[in-house]
Design an enzyme around this catalytic site. Structure first.
Site, PDB file in Angstrom:
ATOM      1  N   VAL A   1      20.120 -19.502  61.673  1.00  0.00           N
ATOM      2  CA  VAL A   1      20.993 -19.093  60.572  1.00  0.00           C
ATOM      3  C   VAL A   1      20.469 -19.680  59.260  1.00  0.00           C
ATOM      4  CG1 VAL A   1      23.324 -19.308  59.621  1.00  0.00           C
ATOM      5  CG2 VAL A   1      23.016 -18.736  62.029  1.00  0.00           C
TER       6      VAL A   1
ATOM      7  N   THR B   1      28.672 -22.998  71.165  1.00  0.00           N
ATOM      8  CA  THR B   1      28.311 -21.677  71.674  1.00  0.00           C
ATOM      9  C   THR B   1      29.405 -21.025  72.527  1.00  0.00           C
ATOM     10  OG1 THR B   1      26.003 -22.356  71.615  1.00  0.00           O
ATOM     11  CG2 THR B   1      26.528 -20.488  73.031  1.00  0.00           C
TER      12      THR B   1
ATOM     13  N   ASN C   1      24.941 -34.098  58.607  1.00  0.00           N
ATOM     14  CA  ASN C   1      24.006 -33.330  59.435  1.00  0.00           C
ATOM     15  C   ASN C   1      22.567 -33.661  59.046  1.00  0.00           C
ATOM     16  OD1 ASN C   1      22.546 -31.394  60.807  1.00  0.00           O
ATOM     17  ND2 ASN C   1      23.407 -29.648  59.707  1.00  0.00           N
TER      18      ASN C   1
ATOM     19  N   CYS D   1      19.588 -30.387  61.413  1.00  0.00           N
ATOM     20  CA  CYS D   1      19.466 -28.936  61.508  1.00  0.00           C
ATOM     21  C   CYS D   1      17.999 -28.526  61.612  1.00  0.00           C
ATOM     22  CB  CYS D   1      20.092 -28.239  60.300  1.00  0.00           C
ATOM     23  SG  CYS D   1      19.949 -26.444  60.440  1.00  0.00           S
TER      24      CYS D   1
ATOM     25  N   GLY E   1      27.090 -30.118  73.374  1.00  0.00           N
ATOM     26  CA  GLY E   1      25.878 -29.494  73.889  1.00  0.00           C
ATOM     27  C   GLY E   1      26.232 -28.728  75.151  1.00  0.00           C
TER      28      GLY E   1
HETATM   29  C1  LIG Z   1      25.080 -20.151  65.246  1.00  0.00           C
HETATM   30  C2  LIG Z   1      25.064 -21.650  65.145  1.00  0.00           C
HETATM   31  C3  LIG Z   1      25.158 -22.268  63.886  1.00  0.00           C
HETATM   32  C4  LIG Z   1      25.148 -23.657  63.768  1.00  0.00           C
HETATM   33  N1  LIG Z   1      25.267 -24.228  62.531  1.00  0.00           N
HETATM   34  C5  LIG Z   1      25.332 -25.587  62.418  1.00  0.00           C
HETATM   35  C6  LIG Z   1      25.551 -26.214  61.145  1.00  0.00           C
HETATM   36  O1  LIG Z   1      25.704 -25.546  60.111  1.00  0.00           O
HETATM   37  N2  LIG Z   1      25.588 -27.570  61.094  1.00  0.00           N
HETATM   38  C7  LIG Z   1      25.436 -28.346  62.221  1.00  0.00           C
HETATM   39  O2  LIG Z   1      25.484 -29.571  62.128  1.00  0.00           O
HETATM   40  N3  LIG Z   1      25.257 -27.774  63.437  1.00  0.00           N
HETATM   41  C8  LIG Z   1      25.201 -26.429  63.560  1.00  0.00           C
HETATM   42  N4  LIG Z   1      25.031 -25.860  64.804  1.00  0.00           N
HETATM   43  C9  LIG Z   1      24.909 -26.725  65.991  1.00  0.00           C
HETATM   44  C10 LIG Z   1      26.242 -26.857  66.732  1.00  0.00           C
HETATM   45  O3  LIG Z   1      27.237 -27.437  65.911  1.00  0.00           O
HETATM   46  C11 LIG Z   1      26.078 -27.697  68.013  1.00  0.00           C
HETATM   47  O4  LIG Z   1      25.611 -28.980  67.664  1.00  0.00           O
HETATM   48  C12 LIG Z   1      25.105 -27.097  68.996  1.00  0.00           C
HETATM   49  O5  LIG Z   1      25.228 -25.695  69.023  1.00  0.00           O
HETATM   50  C13 LIG Z   1      25.243 -27.646  70.415  1.00  0.00           C
HETATM   51  O6  LIG Z   1      26.501 -27.337  70.962  1.00  0.00           O
HETATM   52  P1  LIG Z   1      26.779 -26.050  71.910  1.00  0.00           P
HETATM   53  O7  LIG Z   1      25.723 -26.047  72.955  1.00  0.00           O
HETATM   54  O8  LIG Z   1      28.177 -26.244  72.422  1.00  0.00           O
HETATM   55  O9  LIG Z   1      26.666 -24.866  71.034  1.00  0.00           O
HETATM   56  C14 LIG Z   1      25.024 -24.463  64.935  1.00  0.00           C
HETATM   57  C15 LIG Z   1      24.934 -23.850  66.190  1.00  0.00           C
HETATM   58  C16 LIG Z   1      24.964 -22.463  66.318  1.00  0.00           C
HETATM   59  C17 LIG Z   1      24.865 -21.849  67.679  1.00  0.00           C
END
Ligand SMILES: Cc1cc2nc3c(=O)[nH]c(=O)nc-3n(C[C@H](O)[C@H](O)[C@H](O)COP(=O)(O)O)c2cc1C
Ligand SMILES: Cc1cc2nc3c(=O)[nH]c(=O)nc-3n(C[C@H](O)[C@H](O)[C@H](O)COP(=O)(O)OP(=O)(O)OC[C@H]3O[C@@H](n4cnc5c(N)ncnc54)[C@H](O)[C@@H]3O)c2cc1C
Ligand code: FES
Lengths: 233, 310
Positions: B71, B275, B136, B139, B252
């Site tokens: 993104v 997710t 953050n 990223c 995660g």
């Molecule tokens: C589409 C998308 C956008 C994300 N945008 C951010 C963000 O702007 N800032 C951030 O710290 N993490 C961002 N993340 C990371 C998530 O907050 C999270 O740390 C990561 O997806 C792991 O968790 P999950 O496996 O439950 O998704 C994003 C993840 C996804 C999938």
């Protein structure tokens, strides 16, 4: 969760799935569909093909794992679906053409039902499908297999045009419309995750800045669309 | 009476289920489907000082049991967030966490200073502001900044130190699994006065379109999230929780109540769901109800009984 009523192939690889229940939705809107509990994780966006009193239908092509799972669903089995999402085609006045290419014919059926005076143009690369459904509701239906259906469309005849299909087809139509007063609306595609505007995964560059295809779209007036940022069907 | 409540750095959470940054917008979209008040908290989309258009081209791709995203921190910028989003968010009775990124040190510091000042101003007017900051430094989807700050401990130290200097808001640092040494990173955060750490952000990963003979993503690499990363995330949370005494927020791939219990047993004070929000539109509500039922069934009065037992 809802029950599948029927799921039949119109031609090899292209199915109509009918799902039981009372559903909402307008022409050009879509649902997020998911089948099974494991892979694929993400639901898939599929346009509303038809809506009845007690059911909703989707016309889909098997392209990968997700749509392949859909094709294996038997009547009585369950599917997860959420919607309707997206903006859909606008309400318009005056003459109207509906121009669909391949799977892009799917979101146009509801429009044909809503505007029985519309002229329908359907183009297919190899084999036509779903034409009868349009013939049952539309004033006129022209079909072309192979070549470009756009050649048969005279934009000067129409106040409005709705179109969905492969990018080259949409682009050709846009070119042909440039010097006319016809207003062209096209339905766009992007890979989606949330479907509701939260993840920004479906963002498309437009002349008006970033737009979420799932929320501000999938239908856009052609003036806003940057064709080099359009992913094909 | 069971209680799901927990407290992180002085901020009360009604339950340990928090929506992860970038997967829940600023809450508005999901609020059409269930009340965000059910949730322990919401982390907003990652903010930068200035608005950011994000990456061009494909932004998401599904993988085996996960997804890649690129993104690229598309966001309206801190000022627009404070003006257009915060009022709606603070209306909900749930903890509001602002996730802040930056392309350089000054941007981080300025963004955090602005949010902090706004929170103070709102407090004098008896209005809620941002309850907590999530920094953050992890990223993987922006060319400059982001994860580059989260790889080397000594580089990250400077960001955390300077940000700590300009804010009294509860400060949690979000760690990258791509860090050279994530445990060391967490220890550094504690040394520099962070009130907690959250982990993990996405793994730097890749997908090649073999037909076109190029990466699916304009940025070449993208971030991997979802169930595919859960076992590694769990291990990292376990290691970090043993190394620090500040709270650890785990995430995660969390997709079930059982996953939440695992992270809690590994030492997490709370968890985030990312997710899984995309898999089930009502994921947050489902997990909150599911956790309550699990605690009742297992006769666990408080998650403190199982937290960090491994
Ligand atoms: C589409 C998308 C956008 C994300 N945008 C951010 C963000 O702007 N800032 C951030 O710290 N993490 C961002 N993340 C990371 C998530 O907050 C999270 O740390 C990561 O997806 C792991 O968790 P999950 O496996 O439950 O998704 C994003 C993840 C996804 C999938
Ligand atoms: C708003 C909207 C409405 C749609 N309506 C319909 C419809 O009515 N009928 C229909 O058959 N399809 C429709 N699609 C396309 C459909 O969503 C994809 O074909 C489907 O997601 C493919 O999933 P899969 O798991 O089978 O394939 P995957 O394994 O995900 O992918 C297979 C191939 O398709 C490509 N692909 C996957 N999703 C998309 C996408 N969204 N856009 C472009 N390429 C993609 C991949 O890059 C890959 O090459 C629509 C898409 C959108 C965004
Ligand atoms: S699919 Fe998530 S914003 Fe459009």
């Amino acid at each position: 969760m809802a029950n599948v009523i029927s799921n039949v192939a119109l031609v090899p690889g292209i199915y109509v799935m009918k799902i039981e229940g009372k559903f909402k939705g307008n022409m050009g809107q879509f649902y997020m569909l998911r089948s099974g509990t494991g892979y694929p994780l993400l639901p898939r966006p599929i346009s509303i093909y038809d809506i009845g009193e007690e059911s909703i239908s989707f016309l889909y092509r098997v392209v990968g794992e997700g749509t392949n799972l859909f094709s294996q669903l038997q009547p009585g089995q369950e599917i997860q679906l959420e919607g309707p999402f997206g903006n859909g085609f606008p309400q318009v006045e005056g003459s109207l053409a509906l121009i669909g290419g391949g799977m892009g014919t799917a979101p146009l059926l509801l429009a044909a039902k809503y505007y029985p005076h519309a002229h329908v143009y359907l183009g297919f690369a190899q084999q036509a499908f779903g034409v009868e459904a349009f013939e049952a509701v539309a004033a006129s239906v022209q079909v072309k297999v192979g070549g470009s259906i756009v050649e048969q469309v005279d934009p000067t005849l129409y106040a409005n045009m709705f179109s969905c299909g492969p990018t080259p087809m949409l682009q050709a139509l846009a070119m042909k419309t440039v010097d006319t007063s016809s207003r062209l609306y096209i339905s766009t595609e992007r890979h989606m995750a949330c479907g509701i505007g939260a993840c920004l995964g479906c963002t498309m560059r437009t002349r008006g800045g970033n737009r979420r295809v799932c929320k501000e779209g999938p239908v856009f007036p052609v003036e806003e669309v940057e064709f080099d940022d359009l992913h094909g069907v | 009476m069971i209680s799901m409540a927990c407290n992180i750095a002085g901020v009360p959470f009604k339950n340990p289920i928090i929506m992860a940054s970038g997967t829940f917008g600023f809450g508005r979209e999901y609020a059409e489907f269930y009340s965000p008040e059910l949730l322990g908290g919401i982390v907003g989309k990652g903010l930068t000082l200035h608005p950011k258009a994000g990456n061009t081209g494909s932004r998401i791709h599904e993988t085996a049991s996960g997804m890649l995203n690129s993104v690229g921190l598309e966001n309206p910028g801190v000022a627009a967030f404070l003006k257009d989003e915060l009022d709606d968010m603070t209306h909900w009775n749930t903890a509001i966490i602002a996730n802040v990124g930056g392309s350089n040190l000054e941007e981080y510091v300025q963004a955090v200073a602005m949010i902090t000042e706004n929170a103070q101003k709102r407090r004098t007017m008896n209005r809620r502001g941002v309850d907590m900051l999530e920094l953050n430094i992890s990223c993987p989807n922006v060319k400059q900044g982001g994860m580059q700050f989260g790889i080397q401990t000594e580089v990250a130290r400077e960001v955390v130190r300077q940000v700590r200097n300009v804010t009294a808001l509860p400060l949690v640092v979000k760690l990258s699994p791509n860090a050279e040494n994530i445990t060391q990173m967490a220890v550094m955060c504690e040394e520099e006065g962070a009130d907690g750490v959250s982990l993990i952000n996405t793994f730097s990963a890749m997908k090649i379109d073999i037909r076109r003979r190029r990466s699916v993503f304009a940025n070449t690499y993208a971030g991997l999230s979802g169930p595919a990363i859960k076992p590694i995330a769990l291990r990292m949370v376990h290691q970090v929780a043993q190394a620090v005494s500040i709270p650890v927020i785990g995430m995660g791939g969390i997709s079930s109540v059982e996953d939440i219990i695992e992270f809690t047993m590994a030492g997490a004070a709370a968890i985030q769901v990312g997710t899984y929000n995309f898999v089930h539109l009502h994921a947050g509500a489902e997990l909150v109800h599911g956790l309550e039922q699990w605690m009742q069934r297992e006769k666990v009065q408080s998650l403190d009984e199982i937290r960090g037992i491994l």
